[in-house]
Design a protein around this motif. Structure first.
Motif, PDB file in Angstrom:
ATOM      1  N   SER A   1       0.838  -1.211   0.000  1.00  0.00           N
ATOM      2  CA  SER A   1       0.000   0.000   0.000  1.00  0.00           C
ATOM      3  C   SER A   1       0.867   1.254   0.000  1.00  0.00           C
ATOM      4  CB  SER A   1      -0.925  -0.001   1.223  1.00  0.00           C
ATOM      5  OG  SER A   1      -1.885  -1.024   1.140  1.00  0.00           O
ATOM      6  N   HIS A   2       1.954   1.233   0.766  1.00  0.00           N
ATOM      7  CA  HIS A   2       2.861   2.371   0.808  1.00  0.00           C
ATOM      8  C   HIS A   2       3.476   2.633  -0.563  1.00  0.00           C
ATOM      9  CE1 HIS A   2       6.725   4.397   2.468  1.00  0.00           C
ATOM     10  NE2 HIS A   2       5.775   5.288   2.247  1.00  0.00           N
ATOM     11  N   MET A   3       3.896   1.578  -1.261  1.00  0.00           N
ATOM     12  CA  MET A   3       4.465   1.743  -2.597  1.00  0.00           C
ATOM     13  C   MET A   3       3.423   2.305  -3.560  1.00  0.00           C
ATOM     14  SD  MET A   3       6.986  -1.577  -2.941  1.00  0.00           S
ATOM     15  CE  MET A   3       7.889  -0.925  -4.337  1.00  0.00           C
ATOM     16  N   ALA A   4       2.182   1.873  -3.417  1.00  0.00           N
ATOM     17  CA  ALA A   4       1.107   2.402  -4.268  1.00  0.00           C
ATOM     18  C   ALA A   4       0.873   3.882  -3.994  1.00  0.00           C
ATOM     19  CB  ALA A   4      -0.169   1.610  -4.040  1.00  0.00           C
ATOM     20  N   ALA A   5       0.952   4.270  -2.715  1.00  0.00           N
ATOM     21  CA  ALA A   5       0.708   5.664  -2.338  1.00  0.00           C
ATOM     22  C   ALA A   5       1.783   6.599  -2.871  1.00  0.00           C
ATOM     23  CB  ALA A   5       0.621   5.781  -0.818  1.00  0.00           C
ATOM     24  N   ARG A   6       2.969   6.083  -3.157  1.00  0.00           N
ATOM     25  CA  ARG A   6       4.075   6.901  -3.621  1.00  0.00           C
ATOM     26  C   ARG A   6       4.075   7.098  -5.132  1.00  0.00           C
ATOM     27  NH1 ARG A   6       9.073   6.249  -0.358  1.00  0.00           N
ATOM     28  NH2 ARG A   6      10.133   5.576  -2.262  1.00  0.00           N
ATOM     29  N   LEU A   7       3.160   6.444  -5.837  1.00  0.00           N
ATOM     30  CA  LEU A   7       3.180   6.460  -7.302  1.00  0.00           C
ATOM     31  C   LEU A   7       2.011   7.239  -7.877  1.00  0.00           C
ATOM     32  CD1 LEU A   7       4.097   2.724  -7.984  1.00  0.00           C
ATOM     33  CD2 LEU A   7       5.607   4.696  -8.203  1.00  0.00           C
ATOM     34  N   ASP A   8       2.237   7.839  -9.039  1.00  0.00           N
ATOM     35  CA  ASP A   8       1.180   8.519  -9.780  1.00  0.00           C
ATOM     36  C   ASP A   8       0.765   7.738 -11.014  1.00  0.00           C
ATOM     37  OD1 ASP A   8       1.089  10.701  -8.037  1.00  0.00           O
ATOM     38  OD2 ASP A   8       2.792  11.660  -9.045  1.00  0.00           O
ATOM     39  N   VAL A   9       1.636   6.823 -11.475  1.00  0.00           N
ATOM     40  CA  VAL A   9       1.317   6.016 -12.650  1.00  0.00           C
ATOM     41  C   VAL A   9       0.240   4.998 -12.270  1.00  0.00           C
ATOM     42  CG1 VAL A   9       2.216   4.470 -14.416  1.00  0.00           C
ATOM     43  CG2 VAL A   9       3.679   6.283 -13.478  1.00  0.00           C
TER      44      VAL A   9
ATOM     45  N   THR B   1      -1.287   2.392 -13.681  1.00  0.00           N
ATOM     46  CA  THR B   1      -1.150   0.948 -13.889  1.00  0.00           C
ATOM     47  C   THR B   1      -0.238   0.322 -12.839  1.00  0.00           C
ATOM     48  OG1 THR B   1       0.612   1.417 -15.486  1.00  0.00           O
ATOM     49  CG2 THR B   1      -1.616   1.057 -16.359  1.00  0.00           C
ATOM     50  N   THR B   2       0.904   0.949 -12.591  1.00  0.00           N
ATOM     51  CA  THR B   2       1.830   0.423 -11.581  1.00  0.00           C
ATOM     52  C   THR B   2       1.221   0.525 -10.189  1.00  0.00           C
ATOM     53  OG1 THR B   2       3.648   1.221 -12.963  1.00  0.00           O
ATOM     54  CG2 THR B   2       4.192   0.525 -10.745  1.00  0.00           C
ATOM     55  N   LYS B   3       0.531   1.618  -9.943  1.00  0.00           N
ATOM     56  CA  LYS B   3      -0.125   1.804  -8.645  1.00  0.00           C
ATOM     57  C   LYS B   3      -1.142   0.700  -8.399  1.00  0.00           C
ATOM     58  CE  LYS B   3      -2.594   5.340  -6.007  1.00  0.00           C
ATOM     59  NZ  LYS B   3      -2.989   6.772  -5.977  1.00  0.00           N
ATOM     60  N   GLN B   4      -1.932   0.366  -9.423  1.00  0.00           N
ATOM     61  CA  GLN B   4      -2.944  -0.664  -9.278  1.00  0.00           C
ATOM     62  C   GLN B   4      -2.314  -2.031  -9.046  1.00  0.00           C
ATOM     63  OE1 GLN B   4      -6.287  -0.028  -9.059  1.00  0.00           O
ATOM     64  NE2 GLN B   4      -6.317  -2.166  -8.378  1.00  0.00           N
ATOM     65  N   MET B   5      -1.150  -2.263  -9.647  1.00  0.00           N
ATOM     66  CA  MET B   5      -0.461  -3.526  -9.430  1.00  0.00           C
ATOM     67  C   MET B   5      -0.111  -3.702  -7.952  1.00  0.00           C
ATOM     68  SD  MET B   5       3.299  -4.729 -10.732  1.00  0.00           S
ATOM     69  CE  MET B   5       4.057  -3.604  -9.532  1.00  0.00           C
ATOM     70  N   HIS B   6       0.412  -2.639  -7.329  1.00  0.00           N
ATOM     71  CA  HIS B   6       0.747  -2.712  -5.906  1.00  0.00           C
ATOM     72  C   HIS B   6      -0.511  -2.870  -5.049  1.00  0.00           C
ATOM     73  CE1 HIS B   6       4.935  -2.024  -6.561  1.00  0.00           C
ATOM     74  NE2 HIS B   6       4.785  -0.804  -7.029  1.00  0.00           N
ATOM     75  N   LEU B   7      -1.596  -2.222  -5.448  1.00  0.00           N
ATOM     76  CA  LEU B   7      -2.852  -2.357  -4.700  1.00  0.00           C
ATOM     77  C   LEU B   7      -3.386  -3.785  -4.776  1.00  0.00           C
ATOM     78  CD1 LEU B   7      -4.723   0.966  -5.613  1.00  0.00           C
ATOM     79  CD2 LEU B   7      -3.618   0.373  -3.452  1.00  0.00           C
ATOM     80  N   ASP B   8      -3.263  -4.399  -5.948  1.00  0.00           N
ATOM     81  CA  ASP B   8      -3.707  -5.787  -6.099  1.00  0.00           C
ATOM     82  C   ASP B   8      -2.876  -6.721  -5.214  1.00  0.00           C
ATOM     83  OD1 ASP B   8      -5.574  -4.948  -7.918  1.00  0.00           O
ATOM     84  OD2 ASP B   8      -4.400  -5.492  -9.685  1.00  0.00           O
ATOM     85  N   ARG B   9      -1.570  -6.491  -5.169  1.00  0.00           N
ATOM     86  CA  ARG B   9      -0.713  -7.314  -4.326  1.00  0.00           C
ATOM     87  C   ARG B   9      -1.028  -7.087  -2.846  1.00  0.00           C
ATOM     88  NH1 ARG B   9       1.344 -11.567  -4.814  1.00  0.00           N
ATOM     89  NH2 ARG B   9       3.530 -11.292  -4.276  1.00  0.00           N
ATOM     90  N   SER B  10      -1.318  -5.837  -2.503  1.00  0.00           N
ATOM     91  CA  SER B  10      -1.682  -5.537  -1.111  1.00  0.00           C
ATOM     92  C   SER B  10      -2.944  -6.292  -0.721  1.00  0.00           C
ATOM     93  CB  SER B  10      -1.889  -4.035  -0.934  1.00  0.00           C
ATOM     94  OG  SER B  10      -2.304  -3.740   0.389  1.00  0.00           O
ATOM     95  N   ALA B  11      -3.922  -6.312  -1.624  1.00  0.00           N
ATOM     96  CA  ALA B  11      -5.171  -7.031  -1.336  1.00  0.00           C
ATOM     97  C   ALA B  11      -4.917  -8.524  -1.178  1.00  0.00           C
ATOM     98  CB  ALA B  11      -6.179  -6.779  -2.458  1.00  0.00           C
ATOM     99  N   GLN B  12      -4.012  -9.077  -1.985  1.00  0.00           N
ATOM    100  CA  GLN B  12      -3.700 -10.503  -1.884  1.00  0.00           C
ATOM    101  C   GLN B  12      -3.022 -10.821  -0.550  1.00  0.00           C
ATOM    102  OE1 GLN B  12      -1.030 -11.933  -4.905  1.00  0.00           O
ATOM    103  NE2 GLN B  12      -1.151 -14.061  -4.230  1.00  0.00           N
ATOM    104  N   PHE B  13      -2.037  -9.996  -0.187  1.00  0.00           N
ATOM    105  CA  PHE B  13      -1.373 -10.199   1.104  1.00  0.00           C
ATOM    106  C   PHE B  13      -2.369 -10.029   2.255  1.00  0.00           C
ATOM    107  CE2 PHE B  13       2.621  -8.676  -1.173  1.00  0.00           C
ATOM    108  CZ  PHE B  13       3.156  -9.961  -1.275  1.00  0.00           C
ATOM    109  N   GLN B  14      -3.291  -9.077   2.107  1.00  0.00           N
ATOM    110  CA  GLN B  14      -4.259  -8.814   3.168  1.00  0.00           C
ATOM    111  C   GLN B  14      -5.164 -10.014   3.410  1.00  0.00           C
ATOM    112  OE1 GLN B  14      -4.069  -6.454   5.148  1.00  0.00           O
ATOM    113  NE2 GLN B  14      -6.034  -5.866   5.996  1.00  0.00           N
ATOM    114  N   LEU B  15      -5.493 -10.749   2.358  1.00  0.00           N
ATOM    115  CA  LEU B  15      -6.303 -11.941   2.537  1.00  0.00           C
ATOM    116  C   LEU B  15      -5.581 -12.970   3.391  1.00  0.00           C
ATOM    117  CD1 LEU B  15      -7.884 -12.496  -0.998  1.00  0.00           C
ATOM    118  CD2 LEU B  15      -9.034 -11.751   1.079  1.00  0.00           C
TER     119      LEU B  15
END
Length: 500
Positions: free
Chosen positions: A248-256, A258-272
């Protein structure tokens, strides 16, 4: 099917077992907690009194007096059915909601550390009450089972996330004596493993993210680097929580995007993975007062704030005001977070240990609080007097004055230093120090309390500049406050322009 009386959309009275079941929370409510429970669901004044008057005519039993259904009875309507286990030892029949808890039962009750596979069988369970009154009973097998703990032999479980509660729907299975030899010792999600990408998130947490998170003691800047990491290296589900926050932190640091969404998807997977382990531990551990569970509850609050921060601006916000404030408090106070998450009461929790008492150190030396802001806060009671009129309850006046006075103290504290620890504690300590009566005023959405809460958002907005977890939360909370306040211009103007 038991006879039932519907009390609006929220409550259901089961006449057979003489309990009141909340449809939203999916458990029975104790008689002495009805008033506060209705407040939590934003049922105020007339409607609440009408419901309480209707309920007073019903025979509602105390938890200890409620009989459990027979094992071959169908599930009680309104209560979730979870997959559990029943001990097959002669004359025992104890019920547990998880394999780990059943193993503990074998060891402590029957002195068996390595029992045979036919020592217990899988069953469907329900409970009327939660918390200290939780008592499972067996019901007839349903076609689908949901539960807070992962059943180890279900390899294709469908996992869904609902706030901090994980719902798991394993395959329907026959009532046979099947208990796998492998417990949840390491693997939380079947087939889920860490890879080089996960190591990248772990490295980012250790070197970067951990430095941005507030600790319980503002002088212990290495709390997330040492204590939490040590726990995460021992428990896989806590490691998933660490990785979720890092992503989530890596996603918050990005403006791009597509890359931001990739980190958000990984965060959701880890969160599960994190939530699966959290729910397993929460429902199977006898002693809930453990550092691991406290850390897990704190991670839930942090990740919840991350999700709000990273949500798109036009995303509908269905979260309650109490959940916002409880999450901000729980980010730094793991004891409060644990009590809140386990009990389900997200606001009126009084079971927190005191944090470092820095709020009494406001000597003014090195303080850079804007004089105009301090004067604005001190004059607030006078500015509220005319638009709000004379209050009905003198206790409201005293609680409001004390809350404003405390807010001034916290404002002085938050400007003592320009770093995340001091700024966060200055903001959070106000939530800890306001009178209990003032908390109740917020629950019933008293305009005076909401206006003072709106001024507290000035401290939240300052904290946003030092901690990415809070970014945009002041605006979100202010939107809720404005929506709950009366529409009169004189009242709305008291909070207009405070944020932004």
């Amino acid at each position: 099917m038991s006879a039932a009386l519907e009390l609006g959309d929220l409550l259901r009275y089961d006449a057979e077992y003489k309990v009141l079941i909340c449809r939203e929370c999916k458990y029975a409510i104790q008689k002495n907690a009805l008033g506060s429970h209705l407040l939590r669901h934003k049922i105020y004044r007339g409607e609440r009194q009408r419901l309480l008057s209707s309920i007073s005519q019903l025979h509602v039993l105390d938890p200890d007096d409620v009989r459990s259904p027979f094992a071959d009875c169908p599930p009680v309507d309104g209560l979730p059915v979870i997959a559990g286990y029943k001990c097959l030892a002669p004359g025992c029949g104890s019920l547990c909601a998880s394999f780990k808890r059943m193993r503990h039962h074998w060891s402590t009750t029957h002195a068996l550390s390595n029992p045979s596979d036919d020592f217990a069988c899988s069953v469907d369970l329900q409970t009327f009450f939660r918390g200290t009154k939780l008592r499972y009973f067996e019901v007839s097998r349903s076609t689908s089972v949901v539960g807070p703990s992962l059943v180890p032999d279900c390899q294709d479980s469908r996992i869904a996330q609902q706030d901090s509660n994980l719902v798991v729907e394993p395959k329907p299975h026959a009532k046979t004596s099947v208990l796998p030899r492998s417990a949840l010792s390491g693997s939380i999600l079947p087939g889920f493993d860490f890879d080089l990408e996960a190591l990248r998130y772990f490295h980012h947490f250790v070197t970067t993210t951990s430095l941005t998170l507030p600790a319980r003691d503002y002088r212990l800047s290495t709390y997330w680097q040492t204590d939490v990491i040590e726990q995460a290296l021992q428990l896989r589900w806590l490691m998933c929580g660490v990785l979720a926050i890092s992503a989530s932190h890596m996603a918050a640091r990005l403006d791009v995007e597509t890359t931001k969404q990739m980190h958000l998807d990984r965060s959701a997977q880890f969160q599960l993975g994190f939530l699966a382990g959290w729910n397993e531990m929460k429902h199977s551990t006898v002693n809930l007062d453990t550092e691991e569970l406290k850390t897990g509850a704190q991670m839930i609050c942090i990740q919840r704030c991350c999700q709000w921060t990273l949500a798109k601006p036009n995303t509908p916000d269905q979260n309650s005001l109490e959940l916002f404030t409880a999450s901000i408090r729980g980010c730094i106070d793991s004891n409060f977070a644990l009590c809140s998450e386990v009990s389900g009461n997200s606001f009126l929790v009084n079971a927190s240990i005191p944090l470092v008492n820095v709020e009494n150190e406001n000597s003014g030396v090195g303080n850079h609080s804007p004089p105009a802001l301090l004067e604005h806060l001190r004059s607030l009671p006078y500015r509220m007097a005319e638009p709000l009129g004379k209050p009905d309850d003198p206790l409201d006046v005293m609680a409001t004055l004390q809350a404003v006075e405390t807010l001034v103290d916290c404002c002085l504290l938050t400007y003592r230093a320009d770093e995340v620890g001091t700024v966060w504690i200055g903001m959070e300590s106000w939530l800890r120090r306001v009178p209990r009566h003032f908390e109740e005023m917020i629950l019933r959405r008293a305009p005076a309390a909401l206006i003072v809460l709106g001024h507290w958002l000035v401290l939240v907005e300052r904290a946003e500049h030092y901690c990415w977890v809070l970014k945009g939360l002041a605006v979100r909370i202010m939107t809720q406050i404005s929506g709950d306040l009366p529409e009169e211009y004189a009242i709305q103007s008291l909070v207009a322009g405070l944020i932004g």
